[in-house]
Design a protein around this motif. Structure first.
Motif, PDB file in Angstrom:
ATOM      1  N   ALA A  66      -6.612   9.737  -2.366  1.00 47.43           N
ATOM      2  CA  ALA A  66      -7.297  10.681  -3.244  1.00 47.43           C
ATOM      3  C   ALA A  66      -6.691  12.078  -3.154  1.00 47.43           C
ATOM      4  O   ALA A  66      -6.647  12.818  -4.145  1.00 47.43           O
ATOM      5  N   TRP A  67      -6.204  12.449  -1.976  1.00 47.67           N
ATOM      6  CA  TRP A  67      -5.586  13.763  -1.785  1.00 47.67           C
ATOM      7  C   TRP A  67      -4.091  13.740  -2.121  1.00 47.67           C
ATOM      8  O   TRP A  67      -3.555  14.706  -2.683  1.00 47.67           O
ATOM      9  N   LEU A  68      -3.398  12.661  -1.759  1.00 46.93           N
ATOM     10  CA  LEU A  68      -1.946  12.620  -1.905  1.00 46.93           C
ATOM     11  C   LEU A  68      -1.485  12.254  -3.315  1.00 46.93           C
ATOM     12  O   LEU A  68      -0.435  12.703  -3.763  1.00 46.93           O
ATOM     13  N   ASN A  99       0.822  -1.199   0.000  1.00 45.61           N
ATOM     14  CA  ASN A  99       0.000   0.000   0.000  1.00 45.61           C
ATOM     15  C   ASN A  99       0.863   1.258   0.000  1.00 45.61           C
ATOM     16  O   ASN A  99       1.733   1.414   0.854  1.00 45.61           O
ATOM     17  N   PRO A 100       0.636   2.186  -0.924  1.00 45.75           N
ATOM     18  CA  PRO A 100       1.477   3.391  -1.002  1.00 45.75           C
ATOM     19  C   PRO A 100       1.355   4.302   0.221  1.00 45.75           C
ATOM     20  O   PRO A 100       2.313   4.993   0.572  1.00 45.75           O
ATOM     21  N   ILE A 101       0.200   4.314   0.875  1.00 46.45           N
ATOM     22  CA  ILE A 101       0.043   5.151   2.071  1.00 46.45           C
ATOM     23  C   ILE A 101       0.951   4.634   3.181  1.00 46.45           C
ATOM     24  O   ILE A 101       1.587   5.412   3.906  1.00 46.45           O
ATOM     25  N   SER A 102       1.040   3.318   3.318  1.00 52.24           N
ATOM     26  CA  SER A 102       1.918   2.723   4.327  1.00 52.24           C
ATOM     27  C   SER A 102       3.367   3.128   4.108  1.00 52.24           C
ATOM     28  O   SER A 102       4.045   3.584   5.036  1.00 52.24           O
ATOM     29  N   THR A 103       3.854   2.963   2.887  1.00 51.46           N
ATOM     30  CA  THR A 103       5.265   3.271   2.647  1.00 51.46           C
ATOM     31  C   THR A 103       5.542   4.760   2.813  1.00 51.46           C
ATOM     32  O   THR A 103       6.607   5.144   3.312  1.00 51.46           O
ATOM     33  N   PHE A 104       4.591   5.600   2.441  1.00 55.28           N
ATOM     34  CA  PHE A 104       4.796   7.040   2.607  1.00 55.28           C
ATOM     35  C   PHE A 104       4.870   7.408   4.079  1.00 55.28           C
ATOM     36  O   PHE A 104       5.769   8.128   4.517  1.00 55.28           O
ATOM     37  N   LEU A 105       3.944   6.910   4.885  1.00 57.63           N
ATOM     38  CA  LEU A 105       3.930   7.310   6.292  1.00 57.63           C
ATOM     39  C   LEU A 105       5.125   6.734   7.051  1.00 57.63           C
ATOM     40  O   LEU A 105       5.665   7.388   7.957  1.00 57.63           O
ATOM     41  N   VAL A 106       5.582   5.528   6.694  1.00 53.37           N
ATOM     42  CA  VAL A 106       6.749   4.947   7.367  1.00 53.37           C
ATOM     43  C   VAL A 106       8.001   5.755   7.041  1.00 53.37           C
ATOM     44  O   VAL A 106       8.824   6.031   7.920  1.00 53.37           O
ATOM     45  N   ILE A 161      10.958  18.667   4.320  1.00 52.59           N
ATOM     46  CA  ILE A 161      10.035  19.381   5.212  1.00 52.59           C
ATOM     47  C   ILE A 161       8.629  19.372   4.627  1.00 52.59           C
ATOM     48  O   ILE A 161       7.637  19.160   5.339  1.00 52.59           O
ATOM     49  N   GLN A 162       8.539  19.585   3.311  1.00 56.12           N
ATOM     50  CA  GLN A 162       7.223  19.587   2.672  1.00 56.12           C
ATOM     51  C   GLN A 162       6.505  18.256   2.874  1.00 56.12           C
ATOM     52  O   GLN A 162       5.307  18.206   3.163  1.00 56.12           O
ATOM     53  N   GLU A 163       7.239  17.147   2.734  1.00 58.85           N
ATOM     54  CA  GLU A 163       6.598  15.837   2.872  1.00 58.85           C
ATOM     55  C   GLU A 163       6.195  15.550   4.316  1.00 58.85           C
ATOM     56  O   GLU A 163       5.218  14.840   4.555  1.00 58.85           O
ATOM     57  N   GLN A 164       6.941  16.087   5.276  1.00 58.69           N
ATOM     58  CA  GLN A 164       6.498  15.976   6.669  1.00 58.69           C
ATOM     59  C   GLN A 164       5.155  16.690   6.842  1.00 58.69           C
ATOM     60  O   GLN A 164       4.242  16.174   7.506  1.00 58.69           O
ATOM     61  N   MET A 165       5.033  17.864   6.238  1.00 61.55           N
ATOM     62  CA  MET A 165       3.786  18.618   6.333  1.00 61.55           C
ATOM     63  C   MET A 165       2.661  17.965   5.532  1.00 61.55           C
ATOM     64  O   MET A 165       1.491  18.017   5.914  1.00 61.55           O
ATOM     65  N   LEU A 166       3.008  17.333   4.413  1.00 62.60           N
ATOM     66  CA  LEU A 166       2.000  16.588   3.653  1.00 62.60           C
ATOM     67  C   LEU A 166       1.456  15.419   4.463  1.00 62.60           C
ATOM     68  O   LEU A 166       0.254  15.127   4.440  1.00 62.60           O
ATOM     69  N   CYS A 167       2.354  14.757   5.176  1.00 61.48           N
ATOM     70  CA  CYS A 167       1.935  13.646   6.036  1.00 61.48           C
ATOM     71  C   CYS A 167       1.014  14.154   7.143  1.00 61.48           C
ATOM     72  O   CYS A 167      -0.009  13.537   7.447  1.00 61.48           O
TER      73      CYS A 167
END
Length: 709
Positions: A518-520, A117-124, A359-365
């Motif tokens: 849907a947002w990311l 799942n892409p959400i899992s890998t992004f948040l980890v 930093i942007q990706e921390q804020m996206l998370c």
């Protein structure tokens, strides 16, 4: 049924790890229960973003410790020690929120995580990424200066006492339907919309008058009330909605779904109350006035004129989405009202202007995490507790008849807003990287720990994507997005596999994770190929309502685990299920993969008061920890009475230590113990089902007779 199993040997032959021999089930369960009360505080690194069925870090620290230690090691005596398992490699093929990975690296091991799942890998990746705290704060301050005033403008109301504008914490909405006689009916089951979490101690409640729609303060259990504003007499406990039906003023009953809009849109909502914050910090409930409606209309008009990064993804039909779709929720943007879409879009637009990618990706998370508490599927939990019941509190996406609109950016008195989650989720997780504390053991499990022992070195790893990068660095963490049936790892390169497989027949992760995808996806698809897809699903998902198909899917992953696992390594995973079919599927997956169950240990896994648990007649709050190895056979034999007796012994040990055990928990213990001989005998699916059912019946007779005495 004669299983031809006679004798129990406590320690399996050729044991190479401590977890094969013993496990401190009581001590770890007591710590785990403490952790479960506030998981996001006690293990913040795994709660930077929503993931489903996140396992307890305490349990997985003990599992990793036992899987990497020699057989003579006392796991509990070493739990609070600092360890350095240099060059030991732990793999989690279903990494989810990254619990296994974090607990492994805290012990000084190297870790590999894979998830489809892409959400899992992004948040980890975001959880383990180190960024300077000062830079995060500076970016947050700049973002606040740039977008917060715009958002706050739409979350304010006028104080009737002073005439000044004050911030709104929450807007209260109710779904409405229109009858064939053109009567608009709000879907209230009762008119009490706010009460304390402990109403008998604090009986004051807020009630909406169904005639003039003014807010009345009275007792939570009042059954007869005359509105002081319009003199209307009504019973606050009896609204027009009951179950799947509503009752019109003339007494006619209608099925709610028969009255949904014929144009295919979701039900219309009515704004009926506001909770605002006065300058002195006092929270006040207010009725909705014309100025409030005009402010919402202003947000609606602006949304139409703005070009914002909003979701366009359609909702897939599935087990976890069918209820939402049945209420005409067709697109993920339908989960938000116009004001929410406008303010979330403005916030996301501001985040995308941040130049520093890390930093942007921390804020996206953080932004994605905020969505969970800012949709029309949220509701009000009441006073005296966390105010917002989040979107996924029911696992399935159940339409909320009285939604709560949160204030997106928020105030210091808010819950689940971007500004409050910045401190409570993101910054807390970043600090945990420096100070990865454990929970202090205490006999009173709900009591706050007076100390937070530091039993690990700081978490300072470099996230990599390939084996070559991983193998050549000491402090490396490999995070893979992909199908764990095809792991890009050499044979016999892993010392231990520690995981928590998907729960096969209910929670379909990708159906739910599409809410975030849907947002990311539109903003990450050019950086990560896993986001350049129609949705977050994948053909290789281990998820199916059929236990036989699930068994084959899981077996393909376990076979890969066996391939990359060293000969003396262990595959350890947590599992629970209330039916024999679930356990038979697990047994079949293990045997297809050429492995055997060597030991099982019951341990506390989930808060009994969780929303998904409270509705169950006999909720399961234990996991079985199954320890598997690649040996073709070993000489452990069990008879039925020994299995039943051992189950009761383990249950009694936990109960005497303060862990409540349900009948379903006893079944979890029993079923896991039975897998030891059945995996050795390589029995087929139907045999395992029948054996489990028959031994369970014998066990129930034994347990009931003891209760009668």
């Amino acid at each position: 049924m004669n299983l031809n199993i006679k004798q129990l040997l406590l320690t399996p032959p050729h044991a190479t790890t401590a977890i094969e021999c013993d496990f401190p089930i009581l001590e770890i369960s007591q710590l785990a229960e403490r952790e479960s009360w506030r998981k996001e505080i006690n293990r913040p690194i795994y709660h930077i973003h929503k993931w489903w069925a996140t396992r307890l870090g305490t349990v997985f620290r003990a599992i990793n410790l036992g899987a990497l230690s020699r057989p003579s090691t006392n796991i509990w005596n070493n739990f609070y020690e600092t360890h350095q398992f240099t060059n030991k490699v732990v793999l989690d093929p279903f990494m989810g929120s990254g619990t296994t990975l974090g607990e492994a690296v805290k012990l000084g091991a190297k870790a590999i995580g894979c998830d489809i799942n892409p959400i899992s890998t992004f948040l980890v990746r975001q959880a383990f990424t180190r960024v300077p705290e000062t830079e995060l704060h500076a970016t947050f301050t700049r973002l606040e200066q740039k977008v917060a005033p715009d958002i706050r403008h739409y979350y304010q109301t006028r104080d009737p006492h002073t005439g000044e504008l004050i911030p709104v914490l929450y807007f209260f909405w109710v779904k409405t339907v229109v009858t064939p006689k053109f009567e608009t009916i709000p879907l209230f089951s009762r008119y009490v919309f706010s009460q304390n979490a402990y109403p008998k101690k604090k009986p004051k409640a807020q009630i909406i008058c169904p005639n003039c729609w003014n807010v009345i303060e009275n007792r939570y259990d009042a059954t007869s009330l005359i509105c002081p504003h319009c003199q209307h007499s009504f019973n606050p406990q009896k609204g027009p909605a009951s179950g799947q039906y509503i009752t019109a003023q003339d007494g006619t009953r209608y099925r709610i779904k028969d009255l949904l809009p014929s144009n295919g849109n979701p039900p219309v909502h009515r704004l009926y109350a506001i909770m605002a914050l006065r300058r002195n910090g006092e929270k006040v409930y207010l009725p909705v006035r014309e100025e409030d409606l005009s402010l919402y209309a202003e947000a609606e008009a602006r949304l139409k004129s703005e070009t914002l990064p909003l979701p366009t993804l359609k909702i897939r039909d599935g087990y976890n989405t069918k209820q939402a779709r049945s209420y005409n929720y067709t697109y993920w943007r339908d989960f938000f009202n116009s004001r929410q879409l406008l303010c979330l879009g403005l916030l996301l637009q501001g985040i995308l202007e941040i130049k520093d990618t890390a930093i942007q990706e921390q804020m996206l998370c953080l932004f994605s995490s905020t969505l969970e508490f800012n949709s029309l599927f949220c509701s009000f939990k009441g006073e005296g507790t966390g105010a917002v019941r989040h979107t996924f509190s029911n696992h399935i996406l159940k339409p909320e008849r009285t939604p709560l609109e949160n204030s997106v950016w928020g105030t210091d008195k808010s819950s689940g807003t971007f500004s409050t989650l910045f401190e409570s989720r993101l910054m807390r997780a970043k600090r945990y990287l420096d100070y990865p504390f454990e929970i202090k053991r205490n006999l009173t499990v709900k009591q706050k720990a007076s100390q937070k022992p530091l039993a690990s070195q700081s978490i300072n790893v470099q996230t990599v994507k390939t084996w070559e990068q991983f193998d050549n660095r000491e402090n490396s963490l490999m995070v893979i997005n992909g199908d764990s049936s095809y792991l890009p790892l050499p044979a016999k390169s892993v010392d231990a596999v520690v995981t928590d497989p998907p729960y096969f027949d209910f929670i379909h992760y990708s159906e739910l994770s599409d809410f975030f995808f849907a947002w990311l996806s539109p903003v990450l698809k050019d950086r990560y190929p896993e986001f350049a897809k129609p949705n977050s699903s994948n053909q290789g998902e281990v998820q199916d309502k059929s236990p036989r198909i699930f068994a084959r899917q899981l077996a393909s992953v376990f076979s890969q685990c066996s391939r990359v696992l060293k000969d003396n390594g262990v595959l350890v995973f947590s599992f629970h299920h209330s039916k024999a079919e679930g356990w038979a599927a697990i047994c079949e997956a293990i045997t297809i993969a050429g492995m055997l169950v060597f030991a099982t240990h019951p341990v506390y896994s989930e808060l009994r008061t969780a929303t998904s648990k409270t509705a169950a007649k006999s909720p399961i709050c234990l996991d079985a920890i199954l320890v598997c190895k690649k040996y073709s056979s070993f000489n452990v034999r069990l008879d039925e009475q020994t299995l039943i007796s051992k189950t009761e012994t383990l249950a009694k040990k936990l109960e005497q230590g303060g862990i409540n055990i349900s009948e379903a928990d006893r079944f979890v213990i029993l079923a896991s113990q039975i897998l030891i001989p059945l995996s050795q005998q390589k029995r087929d699916f139907n045999f395992v089902c029948n054996a489990l059912q028959q031994i369970h019946q014998l066990a129930q007779k034994s347990w009931n007779s003891k209760l009668a005495i």
